[in-house]
Design a protein around this motif. Structure first.
Motif, short mmCIF file in Angstrom:
data_model
loop_
_atom_site.label_atom_id
_atom_site.label_comp_id
_atom_site.label_asym_id
_atom_site.label_seq_id
_atom_site.Cartn_x
_atom_site.Cartn_y
_atom_site.Cartn_z
N PRO A 92 0.46 -0.24 6.46
CA PRO A 92 1.98 -0.34 6.79
C PRO A 92 2.79 -0.15 5.58
CG PRO A 92 0.90 -2.34 6.45
CD PRO A 92 -0.37 -1.48 6.60
N PRO A 93 4.11 0.01 5.80
CA PRO A 93 4.91 0.23 4.66
C PRO A 93 4.87 -0.90 3.48
CG PRO A 93 6.15 0.69 6.70
CD PRO A 93 4.68 0.04 6.93
N SER A 94 5.11 -0.31 2.16
CA SER A 94 5.14 -1.24 0.99
C SER A 94 6.33 -0.77 0.17
CB SER A 94 3.80 -1.26 0.39
OG SER A 94 3.62 -0.25 -0.33
N ARG A 95 6.51 -1.74 -1.06
CA ARG A 95 7.45 -1.38 -1.89
C ARG A 95 7.25 -0.03 -2.60
NH1 ARG A 95 8.48 -6.12 -6.22
NH2 ARG A 95 9.03 -6.68 -3.92
N GLU A 96 5.91 0.36 -2.95
CA GLU A 96 5.60 1.46 -3.39
C GLU A 96 5.52 2.53 -2.71
OE1 GLU A 96 3.73 -1.32 -3.76
OE2 GLU A 96 4.48 -2.10 -5.90
N TRP A 98 7.37 3.39 0.91
CA TRP A 98 8.33 3.03 1.89
C TRP A 98 7.99 3.32 3.29
CZ3 TRP A 98 13.21 5.14 -0.96
CH2 TRP A 98 13.29 4.34 -2.22
N PHE A 99 7.16 4.51 3.49
CA PHE A 99 6.94 4.78 5.12
C PHE A 99 5.63 4.40 5.25
CE2 PHE A 99 10.52 8.38 4.74
CZ PHE A 99 11.40 7.24 4.57
N GLY A 100 4.61 3.80 4.47
CA GLY A 100 3.51 3.88 4.80
C GLY A 100 2.64 5.05 4.83
N TYR A 101 1.37 4.87 5.52
CA TYR A 101 0.21 6.02 5.61
C TYR A 101 0.07 6.42 6.76
CZ TYR A 101 -0.69 4.37 0.73
OH TYR A 101 -0.79 4.10 -0.63
N ASP A 102 -0.08 7.89 6.86
CA ASP A 102 -0.82 8.26 8.36
C ASP A 102 -2.25 8.01 8.36
OD1 ASP A 102 -2.13 10.26 6.53
OD2 ASP A 102 -0.90 11.82 7.01
N LEU A 103 -2.75 8.76 9.41
CA LEU A 103 -4.04 8.49 9.86
C LEU A 103 -5.13 9.08 8.73
CD1 LEU A 103 -5.86 7.80 12.17
CD2 LEU A 103 -5.98 10.14 12.91
N GLN A 104 -4.54 10.11 8.21
CA GLN A 104 -5.60 10.52 6.97
C GLN A 104 -5.51 9.88 5.82
OE1 GLN A 104 -7.81 12.86 7.67
NE2 GLN A 104 -7.15 12.94 9.71
N GLY A 105 -4.36 8.89 5.64
CA GLY A 105 -4.35 8.17 4.35
C GLY A 105 -3.32 8.73 3.68
N CYS A 106 -2.34 9.68 3.86
CA CYS A 106 -1.54 10.56 3.20
C CYS A 106 -0.09 9.56 3.14
CB CYS A 106 -1.19 11.71 3.47
SG CYS A 106 -2.69 12.78 3.79
N ASP A 107 0.53 9.44 1.98
CA ASP A 107 1.71 9.00 1.80
C ASP A 107 2.74 9.64 2.61
OD1 ASP A 107 4.48 8.53 0.66
OD2 ASP A 107 3.16 6.88 -0.06
N ILE A 108 3.32 8.86 3.87
CA ILE A 108 4.23 9.65 4.71
C ILE A 108 5.71 10.09 3.85
CG2 ILE A 108 5.54 9.44 6.97
CD1 ILE A 108 3.24 7.37 7.78
N TYR A 109 6.11 9.22 3.19
CA TYR A 109 7.40 9.17 2.40
C TYR A 109 7.34 10.79 1.70
CZ TYR A 109 11.21 8.93 -0.91
OH TYR A 109 12.39 8.96 -1.30
N ALA A 110 6.08 10.76 0.86
CA ALA A 110 6.00 11.92 0.09
C ALA A 110 5.88 13.26 0.90
CB ALA A 110 4.72 11.70 -0.87
N ARG A 111 5.21 13.08 2.11
CA ARG A 111 5.12 14.27 2.84
C ARG A 111 6.32 14.55 3.34
NH1 ARG A 111 0.01 16.36 3.48
NH2 ARG A 111 1.07 17.41 5.77
N THR A 112 7.38 13.48 3.99
CA THR A 112 8.40 13.74 4.35
C THR A 112 9.33 14.62 3.23
OG1 THR A 112 8.36 11.93 5.64
CG2 THR A 112 10.63 12.80 5.41
N ILE A 113 9.21 14.28 2.18
CA ILE A 113 10.09 14.71 1.08
C ILE A 113 9.62 16.34 0.85
CG2 ILE A 113 10.71 14.41 -1.47
CD1 ILE A 113 12.25 12.51 0.17
#
Length: 320
Positions: A92-96, A98-113
């Motif tokens: 789930p999302p956390s302070r570090e 923000w959007f949590g992780y996807d199925l592969q364990g990738c940071d969703i916020y970083a991938r969106t940026i």
């Protein structure tokens, strides 16, 4: 009292007009027109119109933010979008993060940026090539006419009849090495008739203006007239349609990536992330909405910009 010894005109008896002598007329007030600076030209008037439109200001703000994110993603996140660990799968999302992780364990916020870079680069590149090819051919066809106009118009009709998505899917499936530049080339190759038709009509309309025969009388060459007089006065509608198509190109690239025939998996793309998130939607995961929202806001910004430019660059159609 009027001086009846000063009849004016050869009127019939009883219909004479009488004018008072100048020394008997008292001037009460005169009209005064205040001119602040020099009168604004067409582009100055359009810019003044744009600055007063909230639609333009909102669209410019969205586009500026997207461009900054695409050009300098490191300013918005310090995470590596390609670093994935199954230990964090669907965390789930956390302070570090923000959007949590996807199925592969990738940071969703970083991938969106970082996904903004591929989408914006594809959209801008396809738009520039689309404008260069279509605008040039349309301007030449409209200005010179004759056989050149017939040849370009027939070619444009053939290309226009080919569906963009169908052609892109077929060509991308046949390609061994899919790159951003290939997507740009395909998008521009099958859409240039759109802007060519607009450019041709605008040039034909501008060619009938009075300044064209005046320039010809001064000995200016026809090609120089096209560059210095016709194109600056006909480019308004072309800019509007180009701005709108930029958003269409971004959506098309995302659609191709969503279908698995767009950019390669090594490229971080909103379309690929939407496709990956769509598989988790039925499981209750909302990771789909982050790249989808970013894509929607980007396209909305360019469409709003096109609407604002259309109103500002078309004096007859300006909304009061």
């Amino acid at each position: 009292m009027l001086d009846k010894q000063a009849p004016q005109g050869n009127s019939r008896p009883g219909q004479q007009r009488w004018v008072a002598p100048p020394d008997e007329v008292e001037v009460v007030a005169t009209d005064r027109v205040d001119v602040h600076g020099t009168p604004a030209g067409f582009w100055g008037s359009a810019w003044r119109e744009l600055r007063r439109k909230p639609l333009f200001l909102v669209a410019a703000g969205i586009i500026l933010l997207v461009v900054l994110v695409a050009a300098f993603p490191g300013l918005f996140t310090g995470q590596d979008p390609r670093y994935c660990s199954v230990d964090f799968s669907l965390a789930p999302p956390s302070r570090e993060h923000w959007f949590g992780y996807d199925l592969q364990g990738c940071d969703i916020y970083a991938r969106t940026i970082y996904g903004a870079r591929a989408s914006v680069l594809t959209g801008v590149g396809a738009t520039l090539l689309f404008l260069l090819v279509g605008g040039t051919l349309g301007a030449l066809a409209g200005f010179y006419g004759g056989p050149l106009d017939s040849i370009i118009s027939r070619i444009a009709e053939v290309v226009y009849a080919i569906p963009l998505m169908l052609a892109a899917i077929v060509i991308m499936q046949l390609a061994e090495d899919r790159t951003i530049w290939m997507v740009i080339l395909i998008l521009a190759a099958f859409t240039w008739p759109q802007v060519a038709r607009i450019a041709r009509g605008a040039v034909i309309s501008a060619k009938g203006s009075d300044y064209v025969p005046a320039a010809e009388a001064l000995g200016v060459s026809r090609f120089r007239i096209l560059l210095r007089h016709i194109i600056p006065n006909a480019i308004g509608p072309v800019i509007v349609v180009t701005t709108i198509w930029l958003g269409v190109f971004i959506v098309t690239e995302a659609t191709l990536s969503f279908l698995g025939v767009g950019l390669p998996p090594t490229e971080v793309s909103w379309g690929a992330d939407i496709a990956a998130g769509q598989r988790q939607l039925r499981a209750g995961s909302l990771i789909l909405f982050y790249p989808a929202t970013a894509l929607a806001l980007t396209v909305l910004g360019f469409i709003m910009l096109g609407d604002a430019l259309r109103d500002a660059l078309d004096p007859k159609g300006r909304r009061r």
